[in-house]
Each structure stands twice: as structure tokens, then as C-alpha cells.
Design an enzyme around this catalytic site. Structure first.
Site, PDB file in Angstrom:
ATOM      1  N   ASN A   7       0.871  -1.187   0.000  1.00 28.70           N
ATOM      2  CA  ASN A   7       0.000   0.000   0.000  1.00 28.70           C
ATOM      3  C   ASN A   7       0.906   1.235   0.000  1.00 28.70           C
ATOM      4  O   ASN A   7       1.484   1.582   1.029  1.00 28.70           O
ATOM      5  CB  ASN A   7      -0.876  -0.060   1.262  1.00 28.70           C
ATOM      6  CG  ASN A   7      -1.784   1.155   1.388  1.00 28.70           C
ATOM      7  OD1 ASN A   7      -1.744   2.073   0.576  1.00 28.70           O
ATOM      8  ND2 ASN A   7      -2.612   1.153   2.417  1.00 28.70           N
ATOM      9  N   ARG A  99      -2.831  -2.087  -3.181  1.00 30.62           N
ATOM     10  CA  ARG A  99      -3.986  -1.226  -2.971  1.00 30.62           C
ATOM     11  C   ARG A  99      -3.909  -0.099  -4.005  1.00 30.62           C
ATOM     12  O   ARG A  99      -2.905   0.590  -4.101  1.00 30.62           O
ATOM     13  CB  ARG A  99      -3.953  -0.630  -1.576  1.00 30.62           C
ATOM     14  CG  ARG A  99      -5.065   0.360  -1.389  1.00 30.62           C
ATOM     15  CD  ARG A  99      -4.902   1.140  -0.121  1.00 30.62           C
ATOM     16  NE  ARG A  99      -6.010   2.068   0.014  1.00 30.62           N
ATOM     17  CZ  ARG A  99      -5.915   3.225   0.636  1.00 30.62           C
ATOM     18  NH1 ARG A  99      -4.774   3.608   1.160  1.00 30.62           N
ATOM     19  NH2 ARG A  99      -6.952   4.008   0.720  1.00 30.62           N
ATOM     20  N   HIS A 189     -12.453   3.800   0.656  1.00 33.65           N
ATOM     21  CA  HIS A 189     -12.466   2.886   1.809  1.00 33.65           C
ATOM     22  C   HIS A 189     -13.277   1.612   1.490  1.00 33.65           C
ATOM     23  O   HIS A 189     -13.770   0.957   2.398  1.00 33.65           O
ATOM     24  CB  HIS A 189     -13.123   3.528   3.058  1.00 33.65           C
ATOM     25  CG  HIS A 189     -12.298   4.569   3.735  1.00 33.65           C
ATOM     26  ND1 HIS A 189     -12.874   5.623   4.410  1.00 33.65           N
ATOM     27  CD2 HIS A 189     -10.957   4.705   3.871  1.00 33.65           C
ATOM     28  CE1 HIS A 189     -11.921   6.378   4.928  1.00 33.65           C
ATOM     29  NE2 HIS A 189     -10.752   5.860   4.604  1.00 33.65           N
ATOM     30  N   ARG A 250      -9.363  16.870   6.575  1.00 35.72           N
ATOM     31  CA  ARG A 250     -10.219  17.213   5.426  1.00 35.72           C
ATOM     32  C   ARG A 250     -11.536  17.805   5.917  1.00 35.72           C
ATOM     33  O   ARG A 250     -12.095  17.361   6.921  1.00 35.72           O
ATOM     34  CB  ARG A 250     -10.521  15.986   4.569  1.00 35.72           C
ATOM     35  CG  ARG A 250      -9.328  15.414   3.879  1.00 35.72           C
ATOM     36  CD  ARG A 250      -9.756  14.376   2.837  1.00 35.72           C
ATOM     37  NE  ARG A 250      -8.642  13.564   2.423  1.00 35.72           N
ATOM     38  CZ  ARG A 250      -8.546  12.245   2.618  1.00 35.72           C
ATOM     39  NH1 ARG A 250      -9.538  11.586   3.191  1.00 35.72           N
ATOM     40  NH2 ARG A 250      -7.478  11.604   2.213  1.00 35.72           N
ATOM     41  N   GLU A 396      -8.035  -4.245   6.021  1.00 31.44           N
ATOM     42  CA  GLU A 396      -8.040  -4.104   4.561  1.00 31.44           C
ATOM     43  C   GLU A 396      -7.007  -5.018   3.910  1.00 31.44           C
ATOM     44  O   GLU A 396      -7.208  -5.518   2.808  1.00 31.44           O
ATOM     45  CB  GLU A 396      -7.754  -2.635   4.200  1.00 31.44           C
ATOM     46  CG  GLU A 396      -8.911  -1.725   4.567  1.00 31.44           C
ATOM     47  CD  GLU A 396      -8.521  -0.263   4.697  1.00 31.44           C
ATOM     48  OE1 GLU A 396      -7.961   0.095   5.761  1.00 31.44           O
ATOM     49  OE2 GLU A 396      -8.756   0.505   3.762  1.00 31.44           O
TER      50      GLU A 396
END
Ligand code: ADP
Length: 415
Positions: A7, A99, A189, A250, A396
Site C-alpha cells: 500500500n 492497494r 475505503h 479534510r 483491509e
């Protein structure tokens, strides 16, 4: 098979080596053999490497790019003193799973990487200029360092949300803009929401078709997902990960006019404004202190810092609003599941989000909620709650490893 899961972020590289295969998936007996993280690639990088549950090794190392970082990891994996069970040479790694953040409309599932998949990921750069280039760096480095014969698989963050209906994914802009530029909500996600839904089924013995739940991933990035019949039907992130919930740095949802207003008032460039929206807003922007929820909770409790309290209240308010909206579109929900660093570890935040929702059938059990920390999968609602609430620590990497095996062996992909 031993799958190397990779990732890559703009200046980071995370990896895991996971032993998995069709029979291990069936028995839920996959095994994480090693993992690590390299941060601040491009300068004096911080390296953390760990075999199984052994204490991690931490160090610093100048690493100029992702290829140098991956080479460093591979050297460590292969070093005789590292002792990763079952791994003594490069031939003991059987596939690499990557990923990839944005797959746009082109990638609705995981894919064995070939030239056309690489070209497709490159085409998505327009939509994910911050993420896809870093993912591609990881892919190119892995092809070079593991050799062209090593099977490599791309697993997309957007793929799980490819089942959203038009009503949910379109923005109310002139339709031609969607036709010409594919401007729409994609959601992110996806592997996390998919994993949480999968674990929910394991915990409850439900079938995929009966899975009607709301999953809430609260980490540095945050998103909620409405799942009907096992499929994502709406999610809070949009064309990019900026839309939706308030996050660490964010802003989440804002009126787009704010951008034009700021340009005129402050003479700021669009790039500068987006940098503010992505990196200096959210919990950090409101508190003026930090994007770290642990520290904010500390400031709120110990010093009653007004803006730390405000940031926490705004954060929880926004999540509650999305959960309420998703309960409405799902015609009620069979469960609410929390994941991510905040979702898994912050009982106070979960309680604040789901407080005063008894009228919707949601009742948190304070004792259970307090115990659900540090990666514990748990029911945190009371026995009388009509809507069960779970904490399900996300994984994940496991989805990445399993999809890699499935792609390499042409096995079917469950959602
Ligand atoms: P990422 O999205 O980068 O993977 P994580 O899922 O690790 O991030 O979540 C990071 C967030 O989780 C940070 O805001 C951190 O403060 C928060 N967090 C981790 N542990 C706790 C805790 N015990 N209490 C409150 N917040 C926590």
C-alpha cells in the site's frame, strides 16, 4: 500462498506478508507473517518492521524513492536473521497485491495486473492525482524488484461502491458533465467497508443478501456506507475522498461557493485552497491544535479547550447526520458497525454519535462500549436495542491478500 500486500502513499509504504489460499480463506485461517511501514520516503525515512507478534524493529534510513524503500523491505525479508516462517528466498513470495485508490468506472473488482490494467490506472490519475501516481510507483517498483514473472494484482478502493445506483452517485450537475468527464461520486475505503460487512455476516450468520447495515469507518480519513443486500448503495466520500464526513484534516462537505469566495477575498490560488481543504481543515482546522482524536479528547477533558470540544462535537454531529440519512434510505438498518482508528478505539466518540437515538432503536450499553478498545470485535449495544451496534476492527490487508489469491487462481470474488 504467501502474498506480499503493498500500500503505497505519496511518501509512505505499508506492507504485510500474509499466508492465505482457498482452503485457508474457507477456514478463516489466513496468517499474517510480517508487516511494516516506511514513512517520509524521499528523505531520512522512518522504518518499522515486524515479524509476527515479535517486538517491532524501528530505525531510520535514507531512502530516496518508493523503489529504494521496497528494496530495503525485500532485503530485510530475505535476510537470514529476520526469520519469517516459511520464507527463505524470493521464490517463497508467490504474488503481490496492491492497494489502488481510484478505479473509476473501469474497475469494478480486483484485477491481475497487465499492461492494459496499468494503462487503466494511469487513465484514472486525473480523478486521483494525489493517490494513483503513488500506487503506480509501488506497482512499477514491485515489477522491477520481484521480476516480471511474479503475479501482481490491483485491488481498488472504489470497487465495492461500483454497485451504487445512479440516483446516489450522480451529482445534480448538467448530465453532459457526467457523460463527458465521468464526474460523479465513486466512494473510497471500499475494502474496509467490504471487510466489515463480511465480518458482520460471520458474527451473525447472515447471508450476503440479508446484509442491510451501515458501516462507519472513522480513521484519519472518514466515510460511512449504506449497504443493502450486501452491496454498497451509498457512501459519503465522493469523486475524491474530500466529500462527506469531517475528517482529521479534510473538511468533508462544504458549499463549493466557499472556494470562489476565498479566491476573491484572499487572492488565494485554487491549489492553495484545496490544500487547505485537504490538509488544514477538519479536526485540525476547527481545533487549531491537532488532527489526532486522542489528543483532542485529552485537551477537551483536561483543559476544557473550547475549540477542541467544538471539533469533537462537529465531528460526531456530522457522523450522526449521515447515519440518520442512511437509516432513512435503507428503510431502517439491521446494524451499525464502527471501524477505523477512532471507530475502534474511542468509546466516548461512539457514544456521542449514537446518543439520543433511542427513538430510532439504537441503545448503547456503556459497559460494553467502554470495553471495545484496541482491536476488539464486540457488540456494544444493549440487549434491548432494536439496532445492534458493533465495533469491527478493519483489516483491509486481508481483503487485499485474499483478492490476490482469487485473481491469481481465477477463483470467484465474493463482494
Ligand atoms: P488512517 O486513516 O490513517 O489509517 P487510523 O485508522 O489509524 O488512520 O486512525 C487514526 C485516528 O484514530 C487518529 O485520529 C487517532 O487519534 C485515532 N485514535 C487512535 N487510537 C485512539 C484512541 N484510543 N482514542 C481516540 N482516538 C484514537
Amino acid at each position: 500462498m504467501n502474498v506480499f500486500v503493498l500500500n503505497c502513499g505519496s511518501s509512505s509504504l505499508k506492507f504485510q506478508i500474509i499466508e492465505t489460499d482457498a482452503d485457508l480463506i474457507e477456514k478463516d485461517a489466513d496468517r499474517q507473517l510480517a508487516k511494516g511501514l516506511i514513512e517520509r520516503i524521499g528523505s531520512e525515512a522512518i522504518v518499522t518492521l515486524q515479524v509476527g507478534d515479535n517486538p517491532p524493529f524501528r530505525g531510520a534510513q535514507p531512502l530516496r524513492d518508493h523503489k529504494a524503500a521496497l528494496a530495503h523491505v525485500i532485503n530485510w525479508v530475505m535476510a537470514p536473521e529476520t526469520h519469517i516462517p516459511g520464507i527463505s528466498g524470493l521464490s517463497d513470495i508467490h504474488a503481490v497485491g496492491h492497494r489502488v485508490v481510484h478505479g473509476a468506472e473501469r474497475f469494478k473488482g480486483s484485477h491481475l495486473i497487465d499492461k492494459s490494467v496499468i494503462a487503466g490506472i494511469q487513465e484514472c490519475i486525473d480523478l486521483a492525482p494525489l493517490h494513483n501516481p503513488a500506487n503506480l510507483k509501488g506497482i512499477f517498483a514491485a515489477i522491477e524488484l520481484f521480476g516480471p514473472a511474479m503475479p501482481q494484482v490491483a485491488v481498488f478502493d472504489t470497487a465495492f461502491h461500483s454497485t451504487m445506483p445512479e440516483t446516489a452517485y450522480l451529482y445534480a450537475l448538467p448530465y453532459q458533465l457526467y457523460r463527458r468527464f465521468k464526474i460523479r461520486k465513486y466512494g473510497f475505503h471500499g475494502t474496509s467497508h467490504r471487510y466489515v460487512a463480511f465480518r458482520y455476516r460471520k458474527l451473525t450468520g447472515k447471508q450476503r443478501k440479508e446484509t442491510n447495515i451501515i458501516t462507519v469507518h472513522l480513521g484519519n480519513g472518514c466515510s460511512a456506507c449504506a449497504i443493502r443486500g450486501g452491496q454498497s448503495v451509498d457512501t459519503s466520500m465522493g469523486m475524491t475522498p474530500l466529500e462527506g464526513l469531517m475528517m482529521g484534516t479534510r473538511s468533508g462537505d462544504i458549499d463549493p461557493t466557499v472556494i470562489e469566495f476565498l479566491m476573491h477575498k484572499e487572492g488565494t490560488s485554487v491549489d492553495e485552497i484545496f490544500s487547505t481543504l485537504n490538509k488544514r481543515s477538519g479536526l485540525l482546522g476547527i481545533s487549531g491544535l491537532t488532527n489526532d482524536m486522542r489528543d483532542l479528547e485529552g485537551e477537551a477533558e483536561e483543559h476544557q479547550d473550547r475549540r477542541a470540544i467544538l471539533a469533537i462535537e462537529m465531528f460526531c454531529y456530522r457522523v450522526k447526520k449521515y447515519i440518520g440519512g442512511y437509516m432513512a434510505i435503507l428503510n431502517g438498518t439491521d446494524a451499525i458497525c464502527f471501524a477505523g482508528g477512532i471507530g475502534e478505539n474511542a468509546p466516548g466518540i461512539r457514544k456521542r454519535i449514537l446518543g439520543n437515538m433511542e427513538w430510532l432503536g439504537v441503545e448503547i450499553d456503556d459497559g460494553r462500549n467502554a470495553k471495545a478498545i484496541r482491536g476488539r470485535e464486540m457488540l456494544i449495544s444493549s440487549d434491548t436495542s432494536r439496532v445492534p451496534v458493533y465495533v469491527i476492527p478493519t483489516n483491509e490487508e486481508l481483503i487485499l491478500a485474499r483478492d490476490t489469491v482469487r485473481a491469481v487462481k481465477s477463483l470467484p470474488f465474493p463482494g
